[in-house]
Design an enzyme around this catalytic site. Structure first.
Site, PDB file in Angstrom:
ATOM      1  CB  SER A  13     -17.691 -17.363  13.335  1.00 57.91           C
ATOM      2  OG  SER A  13     -17.252 -18.158  12.258  1.00 57.91           O
ATOM      3  CG  HIS A  39     -22.163 -16.086  12.580  1.00 63.03           C
ATOM      4  ND1 HIS A  39     -23.098 -17.014  12.182  1.00 63.03           N
ATOM      5  CD2 HIS A  39     -20.969 -16.705  12.508  1.00 63.03           C
ATOM      6  CE1 HIS A  39     -22.491 -18.145  11.888  1.00 63.03           C
ATOM      7  NE2 HIS A  39     -21.192 -17.994  12.081  1.00 63.03           N
TER       8      HIS A  39
END
Length: 211
Positions: A13, A39
């Protein structure tokens, strides 16, 4: 404790975030924080129009205070839910959120204030030299700003990133006029996940420095 699989997903990510944002004006430590906010929200706007803004002493003041075991005061329990609790255990940080306490509710009714305002006022002593993490209630942020101006508390860091339409923008604008270290953002966006992410990222910075 994050599992190996969970860590691999997080690492991927972060790679995606770096790739999609590309160049940015943040320092290495600032980017650690901004990236963790993205995130937690999947919202790249926090690096753009609703960008994160740092007081020049924000990170150094906060990381020093956290390592010394300072209190962490939050406006709502939702912020606490996003914390990595292992970090607090390591340094002995006490997390304080009293918005649901009977005394806070009673005092708020008596003074015709929000519970968020009242909850901040009642922990002025505990937030002195601590980290204040506000992700939900603009009235909590305005109360903390007022208390700082009154000289009754002096936090090491104010994380002011409440979400909303009423006073959210104004409270953040006012926070940026203080000499007290702060981390905030431009605009209406924000929220408890953002406040949690900032605190978690500060611990990441501490860990990185110790390796």
């Amino acid at each position: 404790m994050i599992t190996q699989k969970g860590q691999s997903i997080e690492d991927k990510s972060m790679e995606i975030i770096d790739s999609e944002i590309g160049s940015h004006p943040y320092s290495e430590d600032e980017w650690t924080i901004v990236k963790r906010i993205i995130h937690s929200t999947a919202d790249f706007d926090f690096a753009r129009a609703n960008k994160i803004v740092f007081h020049k002493d924000a990170i150094s003041s906060a990381t020093d205070a956290l390592q010394k075991g300072c209190n962490i005061i939050t406006d709502v329990n939702g912020v606490i839910g996003g914390f990595n609790k292992d970090n607090m255990k390591k340094f002995g940080n006490q997390v304080i959120c009293n918005i649901s306490d009977a005394a806070v509710i009673e005092e708020a009714k008596k003074l015709n204030k929000t519970r968020a305002q009242t909850s901040m006022r009642l922990v002025a002593r505990q937030m002195d030299h601590g980290v204040v993490a506000i992700g939900n209630a603009p009235t909590a942020l305005t109360e903390v700003i007022q208390m700082i101006r009154e000289g009754i508390t002096s936090p090491a860091l104010v994380i002011g990133i409440p979400v909303g339409f009423v006073c959210a923008v104004e409270s953040k604008d006012e926070l940026r006029t203080l000499d007290t270290p702060y981390i905030t953002n431009i605009g209406r966006k924000g929220g408890s996940p953002c406040a949690s992410a900032i605190v978690n990222a500060l611990y990441k910075i501490i860990a990185k420095r110790s390796t």
